[in-house]
Structures are given as C-alpha cells and as structure tokens.
Design an enzyme around this catalytic site. Structure first.
Site, mmCIF file in Angstrom:
data_model
loop_
_atom_site.group_PDB
_atom_site.id
_atom_site.type_symbol
_atom_site.label_atom_id
_atom_site.label_comp_id
_atom_site.label_asym_id
_atom_site.label_seq_id
_atom_site.Cartn_x
_atom_site.Cartn_y
_atom_site.Cartn_z
ATOM 1 C CG ASN A 9 -1.772 1.223 1.345
ATOM 2 O OD1 ASN A 9 -1.797 2.049 0.428
ATOM 3 N ND2 ASN A 9 -2.468 1.372 2.463
ATOM 4 C CD1 TRP A 10 3.216 0.881 -3.114
ATOM 5 C CD2 TRP A 10 3.522 2.277 -4.852
ATOM 6 N NE1 TRP A 10 3.887 0.195 -4.087
ATOM 7 C CE2 TRP A 10 4.092 1.024 -5.171
ATOM 8 C CE3 TRP A 10 3.596 3.308 -5.785
ATOM 9 C CZ2 TRP A 10 4.734 0.781 -6.389
ATOM 10 C CZ3 TRP A 10 4.225 3.065 -7.008
ATOM 11 C CH2 TRP A 10 4.788 1.826 -7.305
ATOM 12 C CE LYS A 11 -0.315 3.292 4.798
ATOM 13 N NZ LYS A 11 -0.309 3.420 6.236
ATOM 14 C CG HIS A 95 -5.906 1.795 5.024
ATOM 15 N ND1 HIS A 95 -5.550 2.805 5.889
ATOM 16 C CD2 HIS A 95 -4.860 0.941 4.965
ATOM 17 C CE1 HIS A 95 -4.313 2.567 6.328
ATOM 18 N NE2 HIS A 95 -3.881 1.438 5.779
ATOM 19 C CD GLU A 165 -3.294 -1.956 7.758
ATOM 20 O OE1 GLU A 165 -2.230 -2.176 7.199
ATOM 21 O OE2 GLU A 165 -4.187 -1.269 7.265
ATOM 22 N N GLY A 171 2.102 2.488 11.185
ATOM 23 C CA GLY A 171 3.048 3.615 11.301
ATOM 24 C C GLY A 171 3.761 3.635 12.646
ATOM 25 C CB SER A 211 4.872 -1.526 12.180
ATOM 26 O OG SER A 211 4.331 -0.250 12.445
ATOM 27 N N GLY A 232 2.987 -1.069 4.342
ATOM 28 C CA GLY A 232 2.948 0.371 4.062
ATOM 29 C C GLY A 232 4.339 0.885 3.711
HETATM 30 P P1 13P Z 1 2.995 0.718 7.812
HETATM 31 O O1 13P Z 1 3.492 -0.600 7.258
HETATM 32 O O2 13P Z 1 3.752 1.887 7.318
HETATM 33 O O3 13P Z 1 2.840 0.669 9.302
HETATM 34 O O4 13P Z 1 1.524 0.912 7.217
HETATM 35 C C1 13P Z 1 0.635 -0.121 7.356
HETATM 36 C C2 13P Z 1 -0.546 0.141 6.524
HETATM 37 O O5 13P Z 1 -1.348 0.998 6.842
HETATM 38 C C3 13P Z 1 -0.720 -0.660 5.306
HETATM 39 O O6 13P Z 1 -1.985 -0.503 4.780
#
Ligand code: 13P
Length: 253
Positions: A9-11, A95, A165, A171, A211, A232
C-alpha cells in the site's frame, strides 16, 4: 501450496512519477524470482496506468480505494468499471486512514460490493483502534466485521481478502507480536465463518498489516500463520522491500 500474498500500500507516495516507475520496475525484478509469493502493488490512482504492464504479470496492480458510484456527476471519483478496464485486479477497502476521513462500515460495505461486482478482489481492512487487557477489542472487532460484511452475498466471499490491521500498529515502531497475530487472525476467521459459512472462511485469505518490515515479515508469516501481509512504508523502500519479499518466500510452513 497456496501462494502468500504481499500487498504494498503505497499510500500517498512517492512524490514523482519517475520514482513510482522505479519502484514498480524493481518490484517486478524481485517478484519474477519468487516461488511461493504473489505480489500486488497499490499505487496512488494517478500512477496506476504507468504501473500496469502488458508484458509482465509478476506484480498485480491494486487501487487504494474506489467510488461506490457507477459513473456520472461525481467530481473527483473513480469508478470500479474504470479501474477494471485498465487492468486493476485488487482494491483496498476500509483502510483505517479512509475510515478516519469518513468511511463508515456501511460505506465500506458498499465499496466491497462495488469492487466484487466489477470483478475485482476486495482487500478489506479491519482492526481495533486500541487493545485493552479485558478483551473489549474482540467485541469491537466482531462488531466491525459484522457491519462491514453486512449485505455481501456469500457467492462473493471468494473475492474477499481480509486484512487484520490493528490501527495502533500502523506507522508504529513495532509490529504486533506474531503470536498475537496468530490468535487474532483465527478470531477474525471465526467471525467471518459465522457470517458466511465455515467453507467460505476456510477459503478466505487473512493477511496482517501494521509496521511490517524486512526484519519481522518472515516471523509474522511463520509464527502468525497468516496468508500474507499488507505493507505500508516498507513497500516503497526498495532495498527493504526486496529483503522482505525474499524473507517471506523462503518461509517453510
Ligand atoms: P505501515 O506498514 O507503514 O505501518 O503501514 C501499514 C498500513 O497501513 C498498510 O496498509
């Protein structure tokens, strides 16, 4: 053996198209060498077309959300049919960052229906905000799952991928302990089987997100016994991602 599913998930990253192309190219190079792992990248809408390759299918492409509208006067929205048409196969739905900007369980449910009816797989995120000693989070999780999947016909259960999740682990510095991932993912499957059927629950993939990095990914798969990971930050960090994919691919269960 069922392949493990690693979804990036590149956000809202990266900030240039060149960088996006570089990431997807590197992902493809590693992904072609994997034996037990299927890789999906979910770039921002804007980069999706550039990340889809007609020549290589080693990395599938997903979207980070989708409109519940079919088309017409909906400024800023992208419809399921548009995504499907350009080759998108997965859509992340529910999400916590989308839920925080207004997606209720009811809207998430509508996005799942829009996704699966268009012929794509829905990657449905669920997870508690906080964990307490008394186990109240289990009730929270159960209610969220029940409301999220309300109104989804059981024939679509096979098009659903669940991501456990926990919001507190996103994060963060550390992922959830693999032993806890194992327990909670079993609980999630149980609730899913109460809604659909035991047969559907046996087939549904349950992933973990929060994470995940190249250091903890192998143990989360091995001890947590999940079917894959939603990643992420590490999914746009090329060196880390390469190591993560290799670490997951060699886990023997
Ligand atoms: P991180 O891996 O940066 O904690 O993000 C997780 C996430 O929200 C994936 O959708």
């Amino acid at each position: 053996m069922n392949k493990r599913l690693i979804i990036g998930n590149w956000k809202m990253n990266p900030s240039t198209l060149d960088e996006a192309k570089r990431i997807i190219r590197s992902m493809r190079i590693v992904a072609t060498k994997l034996e037990h792992t299927q890789v999906v990248a979910c770039p921002p809408y804007l980069y999706i077309s550039n990340c889809i390759s007609k020549k290589s299918n080693s990395v599938s492409i997903g979207s980070q959300t989708v409109s519940i509208q079919e088309g017409g006067a909906h400024t800023g929205e992208i419809s399921p049919a548009m995504l499907k048409d350009i080759g998108v196969q997965y859509v992340i739905v529910g999400h916590s960052e989308q839920r925080a900007s207004g997606d209720s369980d009811e809207i998430v449910s509508k996005r799942i229906i829009a996704t699966v009816e268009a012929g794509m797989k829905a990657v449905v995120c669920i997870g508690e905000n906080v964990r307490d000693e008394q186990g109240v989070y289990l009730d929270t999780l159960k209610d969220q799952i029940k409301r999220t999947f309300a109104g989804i016909q059981s024939k679509y259960a096979r098009d659903i991928i669940i991501v456990y999740e926990p919001v507190w682990a996103i994060g963060a510095k550390e992922a959830m302990a693999p032993e806890q991932v194992y327990e909670t993912s079993l609980f999630v499957k149980k609730v899913f089987s109460d809604i659909f059927s035991q047969e559907s629950a046996m087939k549904v993939k349950v992933l973990y997100g929060g994470s995940v990095n190249f250091r903890n990914a192998g143990d989360i798969i091995r001890i947590g016994k999940v079917d894959g990971l939603l990643v992420g930050r590490e999914s746009v960090n090329i060196p880390g991602l390469k190591e993560l994919l290799k670490a997951v691919d060699v886990v023997v269960l």
